[in-house]
Design an enzyme around this catalytic site. Structure first.
Site, short mmCIF file in Angstrom:
data_model
loop_
_atom_site.label_atom_id
_atom_site.label_comp_id
_atom_site.label_asym_id
_atom_site.label_seq_id
_atom_site.Cartn_x
_atom_site.Cartn_y
_atom_site.Cartn_z
N SER A 143 17.68 -20.31 53.00
CA SER A 143 18.60 -21.04 53.44
C SER A 143 18.08 -22.73 53.68
O SER A 143 17.14 -22.31 54.09
CB SER A 143 19.83 -21.07 54.98
OG SER A 143 20.32 -22.00 55.45
N TYR A 158 18.23 -19.98 64.35
CA TYR A 158 18.35 -19.09 62.94
C TYR A 158 18.08 -20.04 61.19
O TYR A 158 17.26 -19.26 60.80
CB TYR A 158 20.06 -19.45 62.40
CG TYR A 158 20.85 -19.35 61.55
CD1 TYR A 158 21.42 -18.43 60.55
CD2 TYR A 158 20.66 -20.94 60.22
CE1 TYR A 158 21.36 -18.37 59.21
CE2 TYR A 158 21.42 -20.59 59.16
CZ TYR A 158 22.06 -19.40 58.34
OH TYR A 158 22.46 -19.17 57.32
P1 NAD Z 1 29.68 -14.12 55.60
O1 NAD Z 1 29.57 -14.39 57.37
O2 NAD Z 1 30.29 -14.70 54.28
O3 NAD Z 1 28.81 -12.67 55.43
C1 NAD Z 1 28.61 -12.44 55.94
C2 NAD Z 1 27.52 -10.78 55.56
O4 NAD Z 1 26.71 -10.36 56.34
C3 NAD Z 1 28.96 -10.36 56.48
O5 NAD Z 1 29.88 -9.71 55.74
C4 NAD Z 1 29.31 -9.12 57.43
O6 NAD Z 1 29.81 -8.42 57.72
C5 NAD Z 1 27.31 -9.13 57.06
N1 NAD Z 1 26.40 -8.58 57.71
C6 NAD Z 1 26.40 -8.97 59.27
N2 NAD Z 1 25.33 -8.55 60.01
C7 NAD Z 1 25.35 -7.37 58.98
C8 NAD Z 1 24.35 -6.41 59.17
N3 NAD Z 1 23.85 -6.53 60.27
N4 NAD Z 1 24.37 -5.42 58.14
C9 NAD Z 1 24.56 -5.25 56.98
N5 NAD Z 1 25.74 -6.44 57.15
C10 NAD Z 1 25.81 -7.45 57.90
O7 NAD Z 1 28.44 -15.31 55.71
P2 NAD Z 1 28.29 -15.85 53.73
O8 NAD Z 1 28.27 -17.71 53.86
O9 NAD Z 1 28.72 -15.34 52.75
O10 NAD Z 1 26.50 -15.56 53.98
C11 NAD Z 1 25.57 -14.80 53.31
C12 NAD Z 1 24.41 -14.90 53.80
O11 NAD Z 1 23.57 -16.76 52.86
C13 NAD Z 1 23.40 -15.70 55.02
O12 NAD Z 1 22.24 -14.17 55.00
C14 NAD Z 1 23.42 -16.71 55.24
O13 NAD Z 1 22.70 -16.99 56.81
C15 NAD Z 1 23.37 -17.07 53.75
N6 NAD Z 1 23.91 -18.68 53.72
C16 NAD Z 1 24.85 -19.27 53.93
C17 NAD Z 1 25.56 -20.78 53.74
C18 NAD Z 1 26.44 -21.36 54.06
O14 NAD Z 1 26.84 -22.66 53.56
N7 NAD Z 1 27.10 -20.61 54.31
C19 NAD Z 1 24.07 -21.15 53.84
C20 NAD Z 1 22.67 -20.90 53.84
C21 NAD Z 1 22.51 -20.00 53.71
#
Ligand code: NAD
Length: 252
Positions: A143, A158
């Site tokens: 991130s 985080y």
């Molecule tokens: P999201 O919440 O839509 O999806 C995350 C998924 O991870 C969910 O389906 C959840 O059930 C699953 N999950 C949670 N704990 C788990 C576990 N222990 N084992 C298996 N699955 C698990 O989030 P997103 O925005 O799609 O994020 C995806 C990735 O991108 C994450 O790692 C997040 O930190 C990263 N990210 C997101 C953003 C953003 O702005 N959305 C920015 C930077 C990084």
């Protein structure tokens, strides 16, 4: 359209969330000819997400990436069923909007475990198979929070977890390069998904948008495109890198 992942198999963790980065990546990979395995906490949701993808042979399985045995068991099952697993996207992640002094031990454990420990465990489960085949591409979801110390939504724990992913990715790239396995990280900025779980107020959102030169939030598809590049042979000589997908919110 040239299919960049024809005859490839990809495992993507945390890809059941309908508007998430993992699901968008699964969709783009499937459009590019890959067979995709979606792993997430709930088996039904993982299967539903897999059934949504174009093409044949996609699968959904339950796997809590913080559980080392669960990672090993699902990897064993998939390796036994599928010819070859070429790509792993460690995308599962959670975040919490806490300030430094608010981080309790259970907050630290939850955020570090899913993001960082999970990335290690799922990689460890598949690396022996990739070594046997002398090829593989691992893409880890970090991130912009890791690079600039938060400032969007997630707290310092985080940022620390995502910075840990960068270090892990680079060390993995160094150790695994002789085995033909590449490892890279993606650093998304502010992307419209459900990870903030309705806790991002309109004021917080506007202040984040004010800091983005491109003037908009990213889409899940923006991140998926980068994952496709890193997963495919287009990036054959790219390893140990961190690729920014942030609309200019961090230019360095
Ligand atoms: P999201 O919440 O839509 O999806 C995350 C998924 O991870 C969910 O389906 C959840 O059930 C699953 N999950 C949670 N704990 C788990 C576990 N222990 N084992 C298996 N699955 C698990 O989030 P997103 O925005 O799609 O994020 C995806 C990735 O991108 C994450 O790692 C997040 O930190 C990263 N990210 C997101 C953003 C953003 O702005 N959305 C920015 C930077 C990084």
């Amino acid at each position: 359209m040239t299919q960049l992942l024809a005859n490839k198999t990809a495992i993507i963790t945390g890809a059941a969330s309908p508007r998430g980065l993992g699901k968008a990546t699964a969709l783009l990979f499937a459009e590019h000819g890959a067979r995709v395995v979606i792993l997430d906490l709930d088996a039904d949701q993982a299967q539903t997400a897999a059934a949504d993808l174009p093409g044949e042979g996609h699968m959904g399985r339950a796997c809590d990436v913080t559980d080392r045995t669960a990672c090993l068991l699902v990897a064993r099952e998939l390796i036994g069923t599928l010819d070859q697993i070429d790509i792993l996207v460690n995308n599962a992640g959670i975040t919490q909007p806490l300030k430094l002094m608010e981080i309790a031990p259970e907050n630290y454990d939850a955020v570090l475990d899913v993001n960082l420990r999970g990335t290690l465990y799922m990689s460890q489960a598949l690396i022996p198979h990739m070594r046997d085949h002398e090829r593989g591409s691992i893409v880890n979801m970090s991130s912009v929070s890791a690079q600039r110390g938060g400032g969007i939504f997630g707290g310092p724990h985080y940022s620390a977890a995502k910075a840990g992913i960068l270090g892990l990715t680079k060390a993995m790239a160094r150790e695994l390069a002789p085995a033909g396995i590449r490892a890279n990280a993606i650093c998304p900025g502010f992307i419209d998904t459900d990870i903030t779980a309705g806790k991002l107020t309109p004021e917080m959102r506007q202040s984040v948008l004010d800091g983005i030169p491109m003037g908009r939030a990213g889409t899940a598809g923006d991140v998926a495109g980068c994952a496709l590049f890193l997963a495919s042979d287009l990036s054959a000589y790219v390893t140990g890198s961190e690729v920014d997908v942030n609309g200019g919110s961090l230019i360095h």
